[in-house]
Design an enzyme around this catalytic site. Structure first.
Site, PDB file in Angstrom:
ATOM      1  N   CYS A 142      24.183   7.535 -22.237  1.00 16.27           N
ATOM      2  CA  CYS A 142      23.344   6.904 -21.213  1.00 16.27           C
ATOM      3  C   CYS A 142      23.229   5.395 -21.459  1.00 16.27           C
ATOM      4  O   CYS A 142      23.073   4.628 -20.536  1.00 16.27           O
ATOM      5  CB  CYS A 142      21.975   7.563 -21.187  1.00 16.27           C
ATOM      6  SG  CYS A 142      21.320   7.843 -22.810  1.00 16.27           S
ATOM      7  N   GLY A 181      19.683   8.050 -17.730  1.00 12.61           N
ATOM      8  CA  GLY A 181      20.977   7.367 -17.744  1.00 12.61           C
ATOM      9  C   GLY A 181      20.910   5.895 -17.412  1.00 12.61           C
ATOM     10  O   GLY A 181      19.836   5.335 -17.226  1.00 12.61           O
ATOM     11  N   GLU A 217      14.674  10.918 -19.102  1.00  9.48           N
ATOM     12  CA  GLU A 217      15.667   9.953 -19.585  1.00  9.48           C
ATOM     13  C   GLU A 217      16.935  10.233 -18.795  1.00  9.48           C
ATOM     14  O   GLU A 217      17.603  11.231 -19.011  1.00  9.48           O
ATOM     15  CB  GLU A 217      15.863  10.154 -21.096  1.00  9.48           C
ATOM     16  CG  GLU A 217      16.255   8.879 -21.792  1.00  9.48           C
ATOM     17  CD  GLU A 217      17.741   8.614 -21.679  1.00  9.48           C
ATOM     18  OE1 GLU A 217      18.154   8.116 -20.598  1.00  9.48           O
ATOM     19  OE2 GLU A 217      18.472   8.909 -22.626  1.00  9.48           O
ATOM     20  N   SER A 264      21.725  22.973 -23.616  1.00 14.73           N
ATOM     21  CA  SER A 264      22.781  22.828 -22.604  1.00 14.73           C
ATOM     22  C   SER A 264      23.701  24.039 -22.674  1.00 14.73           C
ATOM     23  O   SER A 264      24.135  24.431 -23.764  1.00 14.73           O
ATOM     24  CB  SER A 264      23.585  21.560 -22.859  1.00 14.73           C
ATOM     25  OG  SER A 264      24.796  21.628 -22.130  1.00 14.73           O
ATOM     26  N   TRP A 305      24.405  17.831 -22.823  1.00 23.04           N
ATOM     27  CA  TRP A 305      25.411  18.199 -23.820  1.00 23.04           C
ATOM     28  C   TRP A 305      25.898  17.017 -24.639  1.00 23.04           C
ATOM     29  O   TRP A 305      26.610  17.198 -25.605  1.00 23.04           O
ATOM     30  CB  TRP A 305      26.615  18.821 -23.106  1.00 23.04           C
ATOM     31  CG  TRP A 305      26.957  18.109 -21.826  1.00 23.04           C
ATOM     32  CD1 TRP A 305      26.574  18.515 -20.565  1.00 23.04           C
ATOM     33  CD2 TRP A 305      27.649  16.879 -21.647  1.00 23.04           C
ATOM     34  NE1 TRP A 305      27.005  17.602 -19.626  1.00 23.04           N
ATOM     35  CE2 TRP A 305      27.673  16.584 -20.267  1.00 23.04           C
ATOM     36  CE3 TRP A 305      28.268  15.983 -22.518  1.00 23.04           C
ATOM     37  CZ2 TRP A 305      28.274  15.450 -19.729  1.00 23.04           C
ATOM     38  CZ3 TRP A 305      28.870  14.842 -21.993  1.00 23.04           C
ATOM     39  CH2 TRP A 305      28.870  14.585 -20.609  1.00 23.04           C
ATOM     40  N   ASN A 306      25.572  15.776 -24.246  1.00 21.74           N
ATOM     41  CA  ASN A 306      26.311  14.657 -24.844  1.00 21.74           C
ATOM     42  C   ASN A 306      25.918  14.354 -26.287  1.00 21.74           C
ATOM     43  O   ASN A 306      26.779  14.099 -27.118  1.00 21.74           O
ATOM     44  CB  ASN A 306      26.240  13.412 -23.958  1.00 21.74           C
ATOM     45  CG  ASN A 306      24.851  12.904 -23.741  1.00 21.74           C
ATOM     46  OD1 ASN A 306      23.896  13.675 -23.726  1.00 21.74           O
ATOM     47  ND2 ASN A 306      24.698  11.613 -23.569  1.00 21.74           N
ATOM     48  N   LYS A 322      15.386  24.168 -23.827  1.00 19.28           N
ATOM     49  CA  LYS A 322      16.467  24.726 -22.993  1.00 19.28           C
ATOM     50  C   LYS A 322      17.730  23.985 -23.428  1.00 19.28           C
ATOM     51  O   LYS A 322      17.908  22.799 -23.148  1.00 19.28           O
ATOM     52  CB  LYS A 322      16.135  24.488 -21.519  1.00 19.28           C
ATOM     53  CG  LYS A 322      17.292  24.304 -20.552  1.00 19.28           C
ATOM     54  CD  LYS A 322      18.092  25.539 -20.277  1.00 19.28           C
ATOM     55  CE  LYS A 322      19.143  25.244 -19.192  1.00 19.28           C
ATOM     56  NZ  LYS A 322      20.418  24.730 -19.758  1.00 19.28           N
ATOM     57  N   GLU A 359      10.893   7.167 -26.078  1.00 19.56           N
ATOM     58  CA  GLU A 359      11.207   8.118 -27.142  1.00 19.56           C
ATOM     59  C   GLU A 359      11.428   7.354 -28.436  1.00 19.56           C
ATOM     60  O   GLU A 359      11.545   6.125 -28.436  1.00 19.56           O
ATOM     61  CB  GLU A 359      12.470   8.916 -26.777  1.00 19.56           C
ATOM     62  CG  GLU A 359      12.264   9.803 -25.551  1.00 19.56           C
ATOM     63  CD  GLU A 359      13.323  10.874 -25.363  1.00 19.56           C
ATOM     64  OE1 GLU A 359      14.505  10.524 -25.291  1.00 19.56           O
ATOM     65  OE2 GLU A 359      12.949  12.065 -25.294  1.00 19.56           O
ATOM     66  N   GLY A 388      14.459   6.227 -15.836  1.00 18.76           N
ATOM     67  CA  GLY A 388      13.532   7.261 -16.286  1.00 18.76           C
ATOM     68  C   GLY A 388      12.113   6.811 -16.487  1.00 18.76           C
ATOM     69  O   GLY A 388      11.717   5.708 -16.092  1.00 18.76           O
TER      70      GLY A 388
HETATM   71  P1  NAD Z   1      22.352  17.859 -15.768  1.00 16.40           P
HETATM   72  O1  NAD Z   1      21.220  16.974 -15.435  1.00 16.40           O
HETATM   73  O2  NAD Z   1      22.981  18.663 -14.678  1.00 16.40           O
HETATM   74  O3  NAD Z   1      21.921  18.896 -16.909  1.00 16.40           O
HETATM   75  C1  NAD Z   1      21.094  18.554 -18.013  1.00 16.40           C
HETATM   76  C2  NAD Z   1      20.273  19.778 -18.408  1.00 16.40           C
HETATM   77  O4  NAD Z   1      19.409  20.136 -17.321  1.00 16.40           O
HETATM   78  C3  NAD Z   1      21.126  21.008 -18.701  1.00 16.40           C
HETATM   79  O5  NAD Z   1      20.529  21.740 -19.749  1.00 16.40           O
HETATM   80  C4  NAD Z   1      21.038  21.793 -17.411  1.00 16.40           C
HETATM   81  O6  NAD Z   1      21.259  23.176 -17.554  1.00 16.40           O
HETATM   82  C5  NAD Z   1      19.599  21.512 -16.992  1.00 16.40           C
HETATM   83  N1  NAD Z   1      19.350  21.697 -15.570  1.00 16.40           N
HETATM   84  C6  NAD Z   1      20.241  21.639 -14.552  1.00 16.40           C
HETATM   85  N2  NAD Z   1      19.607  21.875 -13.370  1.00 16.40           N
HETATM   86  C7  NAD Z   1      18.296  22.078 -13.664  1.00 16.40           C
HETATM   87  C8  NAD Z   1      17.145  22.334 -12.878  1.00 16.40           C
HETATM   88  N3  NAD Z   1      17.214  22.446 -11.539  1.00 16.40           N
HETATM   89  N4  NAD Z   1      15.953  22.456 -13.492  1.00 16.40           N
HETATM   90  C9  NAD Z   1      15.854  22.321 -14.831  1.00 16.40           C
HETATM   91  N5  NAD Z   1      16.922  22.086 -15.636  1.00 16.40           N
HETATM   92  C10 NAD Z   1      18.128  21.962 -15.063  1.00 16.40           C
HETATM   93  O7  NAD Z   1      23.435  16.995 -16.483  1.00 16.40           O
HETATM   94  P2  NAD Z   1      24.896  17.449 -16.830  1.00 16.40           P
HETATM   95  O8  NAD Z   1      25.497  18.393 -15.843  1.00 16.40           O
HETATM   96  O9  NAD Z   1      24.849  17.916 -18.223  1.00 16.40           O
HETATM   97  O10 NAD Z   1      25.630  16.065 -16.649  1.00 16.40           O
HETATM   98  C11 NAD Z   1      25.795  15.495 -15.350  1.00 16.40           C
HETATM   99  C12 NAD Z   1      25.541  14.024 -15.364  1.00 16.40           C
HETATM  100  O11 NAD Z   1      24.258  13.738 -15.924  1.00 16.40           O
HETATM  101  C13 NAD Z   1      26.487  13.234 -16.233  1.00 16.40           C
HETATM  102  O12 NAD Z   1      27.664  12.908 -15.585  1.00 16.40           O
HETATM  103  C14 NAD Z   1      25.684  12.006 -16.555  1.00 16.40           C
HETATM  104  O13 NAD Z   1      25.781  11.038 -15.544  1.00 16.40           O
HETATM  105  C15 NAD Z   1      24.290  12.522 -16.600  1.00 16.40           C
HETATM  106  N6  NAD Z   1      23.873  12.711 -17.989  1.00 16.40           N
HETATM  107  C16 NAD Z   1      23.045  11.799 -18.529  1.00 16.40           C
HETATM  108  C17 NAD Z   1      22.655  11.935 -19.829  1.00 16.40           C
HETATM  109  C18 NAD Z   1      21.780  10.955 -20.472  1.00 16.40           C
HETATM  110  O14 NAD Z   1      21.766  10.869 -21.693  1.00 16.40           O
HETATM  111  N7  NAD Z   1      20.987  10.232 -19.740  1.00 16.40           N
HETATM  112  C19 NAD Z   1      23.106  12.996 -20.585  1.00 16.40           C
HETATM  113  C20 NAD Z   1      23.945  13.935 -20.009  1.00 16.40           C
HETATM  114  C21 NAD Z   1      24.294  13.791 -18.688  1.00 16.40           C
END
Ligand code: NAD
Length: 503
Positions: A303, A270, A268, A196, A170-171, A194, A482, A478
């Site tokens: 990230c 974080g 990717e 967010s 979502w970020n 997919k 990209e 990761g």
């Molecule tokens: P997340 O990894 O839970 O979710 C990211 C995406 O993956 C979402 O679309 C989610 O629905 C999907 N997803 C969740 N479980 C899945 C599964 N089992 N199989 C396939 N897809 C799945 O991240 P979040 O809840 O959005 O954020 C949690 C933490 O992730 C944050 O606190 C942060 O540390 C990290 N984060 C990192 C980045 C980055 O840019 N690297 C971005 C957002 C979040």
């Protein structure tokens, strides 16, 4: 749909309302907005007010199958389209996004809580820049001729992989989506995104604007939870590649599924990026660089955030004082307000997580936690997920605040006096995404750059992802790159070797 007419220009407010109403509970599949097969939806909240913004579709395996079927059906035609023609269509798509960028930025600000002026407009401009760059790289999908035997013609060709699954957080959803779909599509793949579930609308709308110019099924977006939608998408037998940005825990699950299916993945995941400030650094530049690097205007939800700042002993007191003063001037407020520098974090869950790190910092002996700036007082923002930018000093090096990705507006500042020691501390992390070095001595800078074990290293600046510069981390940050030509060639094509006996 909430009323935002008092918060933004009425014409934009009505375009936003129309967009969110049109997207109500709908995926983008085969160039049509379609409800989830089971009809289920997920509430999307406005994190600045707590109001329900709209409903996103809640996909199950049936929706995943429908989207992958559409992408599979579109693949042969799209793969056979000349690459420059694909590039031209994506260049047109970039123009279509630009024409609607005003309302798109407002939708993004509403669902993510990021400030429209400091974050959302720039995000759309970067997404357009990325797709424009990849559109122009369509002719670079070249093979090679290989010296082998004069009587035997030997060459390689680059071919698309098939249906690519792109899973988004979502970020920075629009930039992260474009980093995935633009190279995938130019290379001749079809895509199922997919979105967010916490910030789906700008993603689906931007893809819809693009898909109007593309053959049906080439670009699809579905939405749902990770468990019901994301994992089903990764598991789908017709998905030939997964590209993911998000948490390490989910990255590991995706990698395991991909290993079982033997398909390629890009991850990717974080970072905890260090910023090393040498004694000769220019203080004003370093303070501005720390604010930019820490992505304070994005509430630190990045990230690449420069969340560990190591400042030479001789400068640290002056630096902390100057950083506090500068950060305190940032205006925290309604994301839709042009005066706002910093909006909200995405969700109550993330806010609670960030606050638990701050509470831990406050309980740590010797640590100081300085919350800077004023929280907004306006009545409509009373339930908003606002946090003050916070500077933490005096932590032990092994504190969770120093080692874990907080993903909030919290920067840790630590002193150093020995170069070997500070480089070792900078590298002592599970992550290896980015690092910056602040000095005007060329030899010092090059020495540090050589020794820092991170994928994206900058000197005297702290830029975000830039089109044409390969971006991707080492270690648990990761796999894969990209934003560059290399990313398109290495991660969205497969190379065929052809050997022709001419005798
Ligand atoms: P997340 O990894 O839970 O979710 C990211 C995406 O993956 C979402 O679309 C989610 O629905 C999907 N997803 C969740 N479980 C899945 C599964 N089992 N199989 C396939 N897809 C799945 O991240 P979040 O809840 O959005 O954020 C949690 C933490 O992730 C944050 O606190 C942060 O540390 C990290 N984060 C990192 C980045 C980055 O840019 N690297 C971005 C957002 C979040």
């Amino acid at each position: 749909m909430i009323n935002i007419a008092t918060r933004i220009d009425p014409a934009i407010a009505s375009a936003v309302s129309e967009t969110i109403t049109q997207l109500h509970g709908r995926h983008l599949i085969g160039n049509a907005l379609v409800p989830a097969v089971a009809g289920a939806t997920l509430e999307v909240l406005d994190p600045a007010t707590g109001a329900v913004l709209g409903e996103a579709p809640a996909a199950t395996t049936d929706d995943v199958a429908r989207a992958v079927d559409a992408a599979s059906a579109a693949f042969p035609g799209w793969a056979a389209t000349p690459s420059r023609q694909r590039g031209k269509l994506l260049a047109e798509a970039a123009r279509a996004i630009a024409a609607k960028s005003g309302a798109l930025a407002a939708v993004l600000a509403l669902e993510t809580g990021k400030a429209i002026r400091t974050e959302c407009r720039g995000e759309i401009a970067t997404a357009i820049d990325i797709v424009t760059m990849y559109a122009g790289l369509a002719s670079e999908l070249k093979g090679e001729t290989l010296p082998f035997d004069p009587q035997i013609l030997t060459y390689t060709s680059r071919e698309p992989l098939g249906v690519v699954a792109a899973i988004l957080p979502w970020n920075v959803p629009l930039v992260l989506m474009m980093l995935k779909i633009a190279p995938a599509l130019v290379a001749g793949n079809t895509v199922v995104v997919k979105a967010s579930e916490e910030a789906p609308f700008a993603t689906i709308e931007m893809a819809r604007l693009m898909a109007e110019l593309l053959p049906a099924g080439v670009l699809n977006v579905i939405c749902g939870t990770g468990r019901d939608c994301g994992s089903a998408l990764v598991e789908h037998p017709a998905v030939a590649k997964v590209t993911f940005t998000g948490s390490q825990a989910v990255g590991e699950l995706i990698y395991q599924t991909a290993a079982r299916k033997i398909i390629p993945v890009s991850l990717e995941l974080g970072g905890k990026s260090p910023m090393i400030v040498y004694p000769d650094a220019d203080m004003a530049r370093v303070v501005a660089g720390a604010i930019a690097g820490m992505r304070f205007t994005r509430q630190g939800q990045s990230c690449t955030a420069a969340s560990r700042i190591y400042v030479h002993n001789t400068l640290i007191d002056a630096f902390v004082a100057a950083l506090r003063d500068a950060v305190a001037k940032l205006v925290i407020g309604d994301p839709l307000d042009e005066a706002t520098d910093i909006g909200t974090v995405i969700s109550q869950r993330q806010k609670a997580k960030i606050e638990s790190y701050l509470a831990l910092g406050e309980r740590t002996a010797g640590a100081q936690v300085a919350r800077c700036g004023e929280l907004p007082r306006a009545g409509h923002l009373k339930d908003g997920l606002f946090l003050q930018p916070t500077i933490v000093t005096g932590l032990p090096e092994d504190s969770p605040l120093m080692r874990e990705e907080i993903f909030g507006p919290v920067v840790c500042v630590q002193p150093w006096d020995d170069e070997d020691d500070v480089i070792a501390r900078a590298n002592d992390s599970d992550f290896g995404l980015a690092a910056t070095v602040w000095t005007h001595d060329l030899r010092t800078a090059l020495r540090a750059v050589q020794r820092l074990d991170a994928g994206y290293v900058q000197v005297n600046q702290n830029l975000t992802i830039q089109p044409n510069l390969s971006y991707g981390g080492f270690r648990k940050s990761g796999l894969g790159k990209e934003a560059s030509l290399e990313a398109m060639l290495e991660h969205f094509t497969k190379k065929k070797t052809v050997v022709i006996d001419m005798r």
